[in-house]
Design an enzyme around this catalytic site. Structure first.
Site, PDB file in Angstrom:
ATOM      1  N   SER A 142      26.703 -23.216 -41.869  1.00  0.00           N
ATOM      2  CA  SER A 142      27.428 -22.157 -42.582  1.00  0.00           C
ATOM      3  C   SER A 142      26.720 -21.472 -43.685  1.00  0.00           C
ATOM      4  CB  SER A 142      28.743 -22.597 -43.018  1.00  0.00           C
ATOM      5  OG  SER A 142      29.567 -21.883 -43.577  1.00  0.00           O
ATOM      6  N   TYR A 156      32.899 -29.949 -46.600  1.00  0.00           N
ATOM      7  CA  TYR A 156      32.145 -29.180 -45.522  1.00  0.00           C
ATOM      8  C   TYR A 156      30.596 -28.367 -45.887  1.00  0.00           C
ATOM      9  CZ  TYR A 156      32.554 -24.887 -42.410  1.00  0.00           C
ATOM     10  OH  TYR A 156      32.466 -23.926 -41.517  1.00  0.00           O
TER      11      TYR A 156
END
Ligand SMILES: NC(=O)c1ccc[n+]([C@@H]2O[C@H](COP(=O)([O-])OP(=O)(O)OC[C@H]3O[C@@H](n4cnc5c(N)ncnc54)[C@H](OP(=O)(O)O)[C@@H]3O)[C@@H](O)[C@H]2O)c1
Length: 250
Positions: A142, A156
């Site tokens: 990401s 995350y």
């Protein structure tokens, strides 16, 4: 077709980017092993693929389980005779919030789903790719944790950045065996992960130079490229497909 007789594992195939990638790879002629926890969604996707004359088998399980990674590889071998690559894409944001408020259980879960799963996947995929004479592994990372620090997403971000580090090491370890390893970094994408709040979507769209979020199929096209021979000299890379999220300041 481009990927005729090639076999790929796709995790996170029950929805979003993984489902779009599985459909696209199958449409290019590949055999797909579909992985995720939700059996019904996997069955539906496999049916859709076979109705279009594609080939897919489902194996549901939890990517936090090391033995599931082995089972997916064995499934590719038993059903299709080997493995040419994998899109290790399953992921979760987990509970979001500032670090002082974050529960340790949530931290470990987010690391396990997003990062440890990648380790398990590579551990069992690489020997079969070696038997095959090479192949391509793609991890879904990401922009979060790579080019942008988003408040509330420490676990995350750490997991997704960890995937990029692991990608580099795996590429260096196995390049001589003709195995390419890359990380794919999507921008905001219209999937279940992005929720269904229009106000939130509007804010997220504004973060991107293109002033919109991606469709899952747009990210799937980049996965296809990295998994295919068209990307034959791309390895160890963090490939950003983020609609200009990383460079946008206004
Ligand atoms: N959407 C975005 O804006 C965005 C941006 C950058 C990166 N990403 C990354 O893109 C990847 C795909 O996400 P998405 O946007 O397509 O969201 P999604 O539709 O929610 O897909 C997530 C997928 O991961 C699977 N999954 C989650 N936990 C799992 C577990 N413990 N075991 C097995 N499978 C599990 C889910 O399947 P089950 O629930 O059936 O298990 C589902 O198929 C993720 O790695 C995500 O972090 C997304």
């Amino acid at each position: 077709m481009e990927l005729n007789d090639k076999t790929f594992i796709v995790t996170g195939a029950s929805s979003g980017i993984g489902a779009a990638a599985a459909l696209l790879l199958a449409a290019k002629g590949a055999n797909i092993v579909l992985g995720a926890r939700r059996q019904a969604e996997l069955d539906q996707l496999a049916g859709q693929i076979s109705q279009s004359n594609g080939k897919a088998v489902c194996l549901s399980g939890d990517v936090r389980d090391e033995m599931y990674a082995l089972a997916l590889v064995n499934c590719a071998k038993d059903e299709f005779g080997g493995l040419d690559g994998a899109f290790n894409n399953a992921g979760t944001t987990g509970e979001m919030g500032p670090v002082p408020d974050m529960q340790s259980d949530n931290w470990h879960n987010v690391i396990d789903v997003n990062l440890s799963s990648g380790f398990y996947a590579a551990k069992y995929q690489i020997p079969l790719l070696c038997e095959n004479g090479g192949g391509s592994i793609v991890f879904t990372s990401s922009f979060v944790g790579h080019t942008v620090g988003l408040p509330g997403m420490a676990a995350y971000a750490a997991a997704k950045a960890g995937l990029i580090g692991m990608t580099q090491v795996l590429a260096a370890e196995h390049g001589a065996e003709n195995i390419r390893v890359n990380a794919l970094l999507p921008g905001g994408t219209m999937t279940a992960m992005a929720g269904d709040d229009p106000g939130f979507h509007e804010v997220v769209c504004g973060l991107h130079a293109l002033k919109r979020m991606a469709e899952p199929s747009e990210i799937a096209q980049v996965a296809l490229f990295l998994l295919s021979e068209n990307a034959s000299f791309a390895t160890g890379s963090a490939i950003v497909a983020d609609g200009g999220n990383s460079i946008n300041k206004f």
